[in-house]
Design a protein around this motif. Structure first.
Motif, PDB file in Angstrom:
ATOM      1  N   ASP A  99      34.719  43.830  32.185  1.00 42.99           N
ATOM      2  CA  ASP A  99      35.658  44.936  32.265  1.00 42.99           C
ATOM      3  C   ASP A  99      36.642  44.716  33.411  1.00 42.99           C
ATOM      4  OD1 ASP A  99      34.515  46.270  30.085  1.00 42.99           O
ATOM      5  OD2 ASP A  99      32.947  47.097  31.367  1.00 42.99           O
ATOM      6  N   LEU A 100      37.501  43.702  33.231  1.00 43.77           N
ATOM      7  CA  LEU A 100      38.480  43.312  34.240  1.00 43.77           C
ATOM      8  C   LEU A 100      39.865  43.225  33.604  1.00 43.77           C
ATOM      9  CD1 LEU A 100      36.482  40.352  35.852  1.00 43.77           C
ATOM     10  CD2 LEU A 100      36.777  42.652  36.806  1.00 43.77           C
ATOM     11  N   ALA A 101      40.872  43.654  34.328  1.00 43.14           N
ATOM     12  CA  ALA A 101      42.246  43.542  33.850  1.00 43.14           C
ATOM     13  C   ALA A 101      42.714  42.093  33.864  1.00 43.14           C
ATOM     14  CB  ALA A 101      43.174  44.395  34.716  1.00 43.14           C
ATOM     15  N   ARG A 102      42.172  41.298  34.812  1.00 41.10           N
ATOM     16  CA  ARG A 102      42.606  39.914  34.972  1.00 41.10           C
ATOM     17  C   ARG A 102      41.409  38.961  35.035  1.00 41.10           C
ATOM     18  NH1 ARG A 102      45.345  43.377  37.877  1.00 41.10           N
ATOM     19  NH2 ARG A 102      44.100  43.102  39.753  1.00 41.10           N
ATOM     20  N   PRO A 103      40.715  38.753  33.905  1.00 39.45           N
ATOM     21  CA  PRO A 103      39.617  37.778  33.922  1.00 39.45           C
ATOM     22  C   PRO A 103      40.187  36.399  34.256  1.00 39.45           C
ATOM     23  CG  PRO A 103      40.082  38.490  31.683  1.00 39.45           C
ATOM     24  CD  PRO A 103      40.943  39.306  32.582  1.00 39.45           C
ATOM     25  N   VAL A 104      39.374  35.574  34.893  1.00 42.50           N
ATOM     26  CA  VAL A 104      39.886  34.290  35.380  1.00 42.50           C
ATOM     27  C   VAL A 104      38.736  33.320  35.616  1.00 42.50           C
ATOM     28  CG1 VAL A 104      39.796  34.947  37.832  1.00 42.50           C
ATOM     29  CG2 VAL A 104      41.516  33.317  37.067  1.00 42.50           C
ATOM     30  N   ARG A 105      39.076  32.062  35.725  1.00 38.64           N
ATOM     31  CA  ARG A 105      38.123  31.024  36.129  1.00 38.64           C
ATOM     32  C   ARG A 105      38.598  30.504  37.480  1.00 38.64           C
ATOM     33  NH1 ARG A 105      34.132  28.272  33.951  1.00 38.64           N
ATOM     34  NH2 ARG A 105      34.440  29.209  31.916  1.00 38.64           N
ATOM     35  N   LEU A 106      37.704  30.496  38.479  1.00 41.93           N
ATOM     36  CA  LEU A 106      38.047  30.114  39.849  1.00 41.93           C
ATOM     37  C   LEU A 106      37.200  28.945  40.332  1.00 41.93           C
ATOM     38  CD1 LEU A 106      38.121  33.704  41.389  1.00 41.93           C
ATOM     39  CD2 LEU A 106      40.099  32.293  40.815  1.00 41.93           C
TER      40      LEU A 106
END
Length: 158
Positions: free
Chosen positions: A21-28
């Motif tokens: 539940d994130l507006a900006r899912p990402v891989r870091l």
């Protein structure tokens, strides 16, 4: 504060996927995590099998990184953040579960780290580690984090 979350090149560095539940899912990657303010913690794990272990960890606060990813809190609902859970998984199959309230500065404010270094050794290739300095035995310490899921699907009962 933190960086704008963008997709990181895979290369040979370990990475962690922020999903849910994130507006900006990402891989870091670990280098991506160095963009946030770094915190240090000296931790002693009292392990039943190997005795007491002392380590120095460095990295951003889990709260800062997840907050920058835009958790889907409902601003119209008082204390909506309290229904969110955070599931952390490591490449070795270990898992840990936290509540948003534990890490939120308005509630528990636990200094949970996404460690990018241990004992002055960078974790670029191994991946970040979940460090909860307040946990006595390190049971929720996760090495080589590959996934963090933020989950707010728990409705209010009122």
């Amino acid at each position: 504060m933190g960086q704008s979350l963008t997709q990181s090149p895979a290369h040979s560095l370990a990475s962690v996927a922020l999903t849910g539940d994130l507006a900006r899912p990402v891989r870091l990657t670990v280098p991506d995590l160095l963009a946030w303010p770094q915190h240090r913690a000296r931790v002693s794990f009292e392990c039943a099998t190997s005795g007491v272990q002392h380590h120095r960890f460095e990295g951003p606060l889990l709260h800062d990184v997840l907050h920058d990813a835009g958790p889907g809190f409902d601003p119209a609902r008082r204390k909506d953040r309290l229904r969110f859970l955070i599931a952390v998984a490591g490449a070795d199959g270990h898992h840990a579960l936290l509540t948003w309230a534990e890490i939120d500065p308005d509630f528990g404010h636990a200094p949970v780290l996404l460690a990018v270094g241990i004992d002055d050794t960078p974790l670029d290739r191994a991946g970040p580690q979940l460090v909860l300095p307040q946990d006595r035995c390190g049971a929720r310490h996760i090495s080589g984090i590959n996934a963090i899921r933020v989950d707010g699907r728990y409705p209010s009962w009122t």
